[in-house]
Design an enzyme around this catalytic site. Structure first.
Site, mmCIF file in Angstrom:
data_model
loop_
_atom_site.group_PDB
_atom_site.id
_atom_site.type_symbol
_atom_site.label_atom_id
_atom_site.label_comp_id
_atom_site.label_asym_id
_atom_site.label_seq_id
_atom_site.Cartn_x
_atom_site.Cartn_y
_atom_site.Cartn_z
ATOM 1 N N ASP A 75 96.601 63.244 16.345
ATOM 2 C CA ASP A 75 97.247 64.153 15.235
ATOM 3 C C ASP A 75 97.703 62.760 14.478
ATOM 4 O OD1 ASP A 75 99.159 65.002 13.640
ATOM 5 O OD2 ASP A 75 99.930 66.522 14.910
ATOM 6 N N LYS A 94 102.467 67.490 5.141
ATOM 7 C CA LYS A 94 103.379 66.306 4.783
ATOM 8 C C LYS A 94 102.820 65.193 3.779
ATOM 9 C CE LYS A 94 104.971 68.624 7.954
ATOM 10 N NZ LYS A 94 104.938 68.516 9.569
ATOM 11 N N TYR A 106 104.947 66.958 18.094
ATOM 12 C CA TYR A 106 105.339 67.827 17.326
ATOM 13 C C TYR A 106 105.802 69.069 18.065
ATOM 14 C CZ TYR A 106 105.690 71.148 13.604
ATOM 15 O OH TYR A 106 105.943 72.039 12.496
HETATM 16 C C1 LIG Z 1 104.323 69.413 10.587
HETATM 17 C C2 LIG Z 1 103.415 68.662 11.760
HETATM 18 C C3 LIG Z 1 102.581 69.630 12.323
HETATM 19 C C4 LIG Z 1 102.238 71.170 11.862
HETATM 20 O O1 LIG Z 1 101.802 71.210 10.593
HETATM 21 P P1 LIG Z 1 102.153 72.682 9.652
HETATM 22 O O2 LIG Z 1 101.316 72.316 8.410
HETATM 23 O O3 LIG Z 1 103.748 72.775 9.640
HETATM 24 O O4 LIG Z 1 101.741 73.947 10.526
HETATM 25 C C5 LIG Z 1 101.583 69.114 13.342
HETATM 26 N N1 LIG Z 1 101.641 67.708 13.402
HETATM 27 C C6 LIG Z 1 102.860 66.872 13.005
HETATM 28 C C7 LIG Z 1 102.744 65.387 13.517
HETATM 29 C C8 LIG Z 1 103.715 67.529 12.167
HETATM 30 O O5 LIG Z 1 104.402 66.813 11.463
#
Ligand SMILES: *Cc1c(COP(=O)(O)O)cnc(C)c1O
Length: 382
Positions: free
Chosen positions: A169, A194, A98
Site C-alpha cells: 500500500d 490522498k 491503515y
Molecule cells: C486512506 C487510506 C486507505 C483507504 O482509502 P479510502 O480511499 O479511504 O478507502 C488505505 N490505505 C491507506 C494508507 C490510507 O491512508
C-alpha cells in the site's frame, strides 16, 4: 520522460478527441454496438469507460507497469485485491497499517476463509518464519501512524522464494517518492483519495501490477464486484495527478522544517517520521525512497495537555485523512485506528498520547507559529 513530465503529459493531447488539451469526461454508461457480431472497445461503463481507461493507462505509465485498475475508494481497491485469495490462505500485515485494512482482515477475512497475522518487524524475519499457508504479505512502508520502514527489496526476495505475493500500500509515498515495483513487488495499491487527488474532495483507489495473470483476475473482480471509479472522479484524479510533484515537494519541505522545529521544542517527547526509528530504517528509507513524505507523528511531554494542544491549533484542522493541500492533525487511537482494540493499540505503540500530522502546502512559518503558540499554551499549570 521524467516523472514530473509524465504526470502531466502521460495522456497525449493529440490522441484526445478534437485534440483537446484536457481529456474529456465520458459520462455514458452504455455504448452502441455496431452489429450483433461486432463489439466495440467499450460496452458498459462498469466493464470499461474511456475516462477511467485514460486514468488507468496514465497510472500504468507513472508506475512503469502493464496494468492498472481504478476503484471507487482505496478500500475498494484493497478489498478487490483480497478477493484474489482463496479459503485457507493466510496474509501477513505489518502491525500498524491503515485502520480500514485492519478492520477488513479482523472482521471479514473469517467469512472468506482467510487468516491473517500482524508482524512486528518484517526487517528481521527470514524464510523459515514464513509458513506454507502464507499466500501474501501486505505492507505499508512507511507504516501508519508510526512511520516504521520495511526493506521492500529484502522482503520481496525472501517471499518470492516461497511463492508468496508481496503487496504494498503505497499511499503515503506515491510513485513520485517510491516505486515498489523497482524492488520486485507483485501488486501496489493506493488510496488515491490522498496525495493523488491532493484536494480532499475525491474518494478513489488504484491497483497496479505487472502480472498478466493477476491483471486478468483483477479485471474480473473489478467488473463483477462493481466498485469502479466514476468517470467524473476518474477525471478528478487525472487532474490531481498533474500537480503531484509540486505538492509533495512543498509538503516535504514544510515537513522537514516542522521536524526541525519540533526537535528543538521542549514540549515534544517523541517524533516519528520515516527513517528516524533506527539507523537501519534510515538507510532503508534512503535506499528505496526519494524522501520521507509529509506524514509525521508526535507525543507531547507529560506536562503538556494533548487535548488542549489540538484545541489551540488554528491552522491544523482536527480531521482524519492526509495528502490534501491543507494541514491536518488527528488522534490515531480514537480516530484512524479505532478499529484496533485497546490492548492491541497499546501493544504496538499507538498510545493515547500519539498525534499524527499530515502537512499541507501552506506557508511554513505560519504553520510553525501556529504549532508554537498551541504548544506553549498547552503547558499544564504546576
Ligand atoms: C486512506 C487510506 C486507505 C483507504 O482509502 P479510502 O480511499 O479511504 O478507502 C488505505 N490505505 C491507506 C494508507 C490510507 O491512508
Amino acid at each position: 520522460m521524467n516523472i514530473e513530465t509524465l504526470l502531466i503529459k502521460g495522456i497525449d493531447a493529440r490522441e484526445n478527441p478534437y485534440k483537446s488539451v484536457v481529456p474529456p469526461i465520458h459520462l455514458s454508461t452504455t455504448f452502441v454496438q455496431e452489429s450483433l457480431e461486432t463489439h466495440g472497445t467499450f460496452e458498459y461503463t462498469r466493464g470499461g469507460n474511456p475516462t477511467r481507461n485514460n486514468l488507468e493507462k496514465l497510472f500504468s505509465k507513472i508506475e512503469e507497469v502493464n496494468f492498472s485498475f481504478a476503484f471507487s475508494s482505496g478500500m475498494a481497491a484493497s478489498s478487490s485485491v483480497f478477493h484474489l485469495f482463496k479459503s485457507g490462505d493466510k496474509i501477513l500485515f505489518n502491525n500498524n497499517i491503515y485502520g480500514g485494512t485492519y478492520r477488513y482482515a479482523n472482521k471479514l477475512f473469517k467469512k472468506q476463509g482467510l487468516t491473517y497475522e500482524l508482524i512486528d518487524d518484517f526487517n528481521t524475519i527470514d524464510e523459515n518464519s514464513l509458513t506454507d499457508d502464507v499466500a501474501a504479505i501486505f505492507i505499508e512502508t512507511p507504516s501508519n501512524p508510526l512511520l516504521r520502514v520495511i526493506d521492500i527489496e529484502r522482503l520481496t526476495s525472501i517471499a518470492h522464494k516461497k511463492n508468496i505475493l508481496v503487496i504494498v500500500d503505497n499511499t503515503f509515498m506515491t510513485s513520485y517518492l517510491q516505486n515498489p515495483f523497482k524492488f520486485g513487488v507483485d501488486i501496489v495499491v493506493y488510496s488515491a483519495t490522498k496525495y493523488l487527488s491532493g484536494h480532499a474532495d475525491v474518494l478513489a483507489g488504484l491497483v497496479s501490477t505487472n502480472s498478466e495473470e493477476i491483471a486478468t483476475e483483477l479485471k474480473l473482480i473489478q467488473n463483477t464486484l462493481g466498485s469502479v471509479l466514476s468517470p467524473t472522479d476518474s477525471y478528478n484524479i487525472i487532474r490531481g495527478i498533474k500537480t503531484l510533484s509540486v505538492r509533495i515537494d512543498r509538503q516535504q519541505e514544510n515537513t522537514c522544517k516542522i521536524i526541525s522545529f519540533f526537535e528543538k521544542h521542549p514540549a515534544i517527547e517523541r517524533i516519528f517520521y520515516a527513517g528516524n526509528y533506527s539507523e537501519l530504517e534510515y538507510n532503508i528509507q534512503k535506499k528505496q525512497s526519494a524522501g520521507i513524505g509529509a506524514v509525521i507523528s508526535i507525543c507531547l511531554k507529560n506536562d503538556y495537555d494533548t487535548n488542549k494542544f489540538v484545541q489551540n491549533l488554528n491552522l491544523f484542522d482536527l480531521a482524519v485523512s492526509l495528502g490534501g493541500v491543507e494541514s491536518l492533525i488527528c488522534h490515531p487511537a480514537s480516530m484512524t485506528h479505532e478499529s484496533y482494540d485497546v490492548t492491541l493499540l497499546d501493544q504496538i505503540g499507538i498510545t493515547n498520547d500519539l498525534l499524527r500530522l499530515a502537512i499541507g502546502i501552506e506557508n511554513s512559518d505560519d504553520l510553525i507559529n501556529d504549532l508554537d503558540q498551541a504548544l506553549n499554551s498547552s503547558k499544564k499549570q504546576s
